[in-house]
Write a protein that holds these residues in place. Structure first.
Motif, PDB file in Angstrom:
ATOM      1  N   ARG A 160     124.417  40.629  71.863  1.00  0.00           N
ATOM      2  CA  ARG A 160     124.238  39.780  73.046  1.00  0.00           C
ATOM      3  C   ARG A 160     123.454  38.512  72.727  1.00  0.00           C
ATOM      4  N   HIS A 161     122.736  38.483  71.570  1.00  0.00           N
ATOM      5  CA  HIS A 161     121.877  37.340  71.252  1.00  0.00           C
ATOM      6  C   HIS A 161     122.101  36.890  69.810  1.00  0.00           C
ATOM      7  N   HIS A 162     123.360  36.527  69.531  1.00  0.00           N
ATOM      8  CA  HIS A 162     123.723  35.883  68.260  1.00  0.00           C
ATOM      9  C   HIS A 162     123.503  36.750  67.023  1.00  0.00           C
ATOM     10  N   GLY A 163     123.328  38.061  67.198  1.00  0.00           N
ATOM     11  CA  GLY A 163     123.074  38.918  66.042  1.00  0.00           C
ATOM     12  C   GLY A 163     121.689  38.744  65.457  1.00  0.00           C
ATOM     13  N   GLN A 164     120.752  38.251  66.252  1.00  0.00           N
ATOM     14  CA  GLN A 164     119.403  37.949  65.760  1.00  0.00           C
ATOM     15  C   GLN A 164     118.526  39.186  65.716  1.00  0.00           C
TER      16      GLN A 164
ATOM     17  N   TYR B  88     119.642  36.241  61.250  1.00  0.00           N
ATOM     18  CA  TYR B  88     120.839  36.677  61.977  1.00  0.00           C
ATOM     19  C   TYR B  88     121.676  37.567  61.074  1.00  0.00           C
TER      20      TYR B  88
ATOM     21  N   LEU C 298     127.684  38.480  63.358  1.00  0.00           N
ATOM     22  CA  LEU C 298     128.255  37.462  64.233  1.00  0.00           C
ATOM     23  C   LEU C 298     128.121  37.948  65.672  1.00  0.00           C
ATOM     24  N   GLY C 299     127.301  37.250  66.443  1.00  0.00           N
ATOM     25  CA  GLY C 299     127.051  37.685  67.809  1.00  0.00           C
ATOM     26  C   GLY C 299     127.442  36.639  68.832  1.00  0.00           C
ATOM     27  N   TYR C 300     126.934  36.826  70.044  1.00  0.00           N
ATOM     28  CA  TYR C 300     127.333  36.008  71.186  1.00  0.00           C
ATOM     29  C   TYR C 300     126.096  35.623  71.990  1.00  0.00           C
ATOM     30  N   ASN C 301     126.289  34.808  72.992  1.00  0.00           N
ATOM     31  CA  ASN C 301     125.198  34.458  73.898  1.00  0.00           C
ATOM     32  C   ASN C 301     125.500  35.095  75.251  1.00  0.00           C
TER      33      ASN C 301
ATOM     34  N   LYS D 171     123.070  37.200  77.130  1.00  0.00           N
ATOM     35  CA  LYS D 171     121.834  37.838  77.603  1.00  0.00           C
ATOM     36  C   LYS D 171     121.565  37.488  79.063  1.00  0.00           C
TER      37      LYS D 171
END
Length: 369
Positions: free
Chosen positions: A214-218, A224, A227-230, A232
């Motif tokens: 949910r938070h860019h794979g951080q 990181y 590979l994630g997404y925004n 949240k």
């Protein structure tokens, strides 16, 4: 502050934000922390405790919550996911977004949720998951669905976007399958007065993957790992959700009182929602069925009473769904699209308003009193 559609004295939904909600918003505004802070962490803990699961992960919407579950489970191209043909489109589109194929099945006429026998027939070698939608506040019949899933070694994902606080055989929905997702859209039994969602699960590893995705794979500042997404939730929305969650049980009981009024007053005139012996219905939408649906809808509109149709077509025929699915036929789903009508229902409606709706429906059918 309340929201009421123009032109209707009794709206389908009534949404309000009171002083406690305003204070929660002001607290966040004064904190200087607007994402992934104390409010989000607290909302996740409190929601997990309420549902009865180990973990909850807040997201930007119910749609993103399902998308993140599918990604975290590794579901993608070549996989099939069983979905109902009668549901909101967001129960299906995330399946397409991850590259998997939806396997549409028909629903039970009474509960309007998955038909377990249709699920059994649909499960094949490529099936990786079943999405069991708890539609309009009534749980799906989970035991036979879980039985099929256990036999075939596949996941059960609960779509509880319309069923906050509903129960199946004494257990809160969202705690029964491998994972579940909720929506906090403004009309829902719990709202964040905007878009918001939640993933619920007892699988710690799955929860961690969802939290990363949910938070860019951080995993840490400037670190990181995937590979994630925004996707949240904001702190303001989480703060509102905490207020709303504390009120949920009382509000659901109010909805059930309104449902009883409908049942007592118009239960002999049309088909009212069922509540199976194993279910605790929370009436997100009060959906009746009748042949004269469109006539009654027009009659009530002329008298300032708003109604809705959920849904006017099976989900597989929408233009957003690939053409290969549009020729599929689902007799029960198709029958429901011709007969269903949603009547006014929310925790902000009064018993007097529901009694007035019932009086107008009686007049429509020529019943005195």
């Amino acid at each position: 502050m309340s929201q009421r559609p123009e032109g209707y004295r009794i709206p389908l939904f009534r949404i309000r934000a009171d002083e406690e909600v305003r204070r929660a918003i002001e607290k966040v505004l004064g904190s200087g922390r607007y994402v992934l802070g104390e409010e989000t962490e607290a909302f996740e803990r409190e929601f997990a405790s309420y549902i009865g699961v180990r973990r909850a992960v807040a997201t930007s919407s119910g749609t993103s919550a399902l998308f993140l579950i599918l990604k975290a489970l590794g579901i993608g191209p070549g996989d099939e996911v069983v979905v109902p043909a009668f549901t909101f489109i967001a129960s299906v589109t995330p399946v397409l977004m991850v590259g998997a194929r939806p396997r549409f099945v028909d629903v039970d006429y009474e509960t309007m949720t998955l038909d377990p026998e249709a699920v059994r027939r649909a499960v094949g070698e490529r099936t990786k998951a079943i999405i069991a939608v708890h539609l309009f506040g009534h749980p799906a019949d989970m035991s036979p669905i879980l039985e099929v899933a256990e036999e075939r070694g596949i996941y059960v994902i609960e779509d509880a976007a319309e069923a906050h606080g509903a129960k199946y055989r004494g257990r809160r929905v969202g705690s029964i399958g491998h994972a579940a997702f909720f929506s906090f859209y403004p009309t829902k039994n719990v709202t964040v007065l905007g878009d918001g969602g939640m993933v619920a699960t007892n699988d710690e590893e799955l929860a961690e993957r969802v939290a990363l995705l949910r938070h860019h794979g951080q995993v840490a500042r400037d670190d990181y790992r995937m590979l994630g997404y925004n996707m949240k939730m904001s702190e303001i929305h989480a703060a509102i959700g905490r207020v709303e969650l504390r009120r949920l049980d009382g509000r659901n009981e109010h909805r059930r009182r309104l449902a009883r009024i409908y049942g007592e007053e118009i239960g002999d005139l049309l088909e009212i929602p069922v509540e199976k012996p194993w279910a605790y219905h929370v009436y997100h939408i009060y959906q009746v069925k009748l042949e004269e649906r469109d006539r009654l809808r027009g009659y009530l509109a002329e008298r300032g009473i708003e109604t809705g149709v959920y849904y006017s077509r099976p989900v597989n025929v929408h233009g957003a769904i690939p053409p290969e699915y549009r020729g599929l036929r689902f007799p029960v789903a198709e029958e429901l699209t011709r007969r269903v009508l949603a009547l006014p229902m929310s925790h902000n409606h009064t018993e007097e308003e529901i009694a007035e709706v019932c009086s107008e429906i009686k007049r429509f059918f020529g019943v005195r009193g």
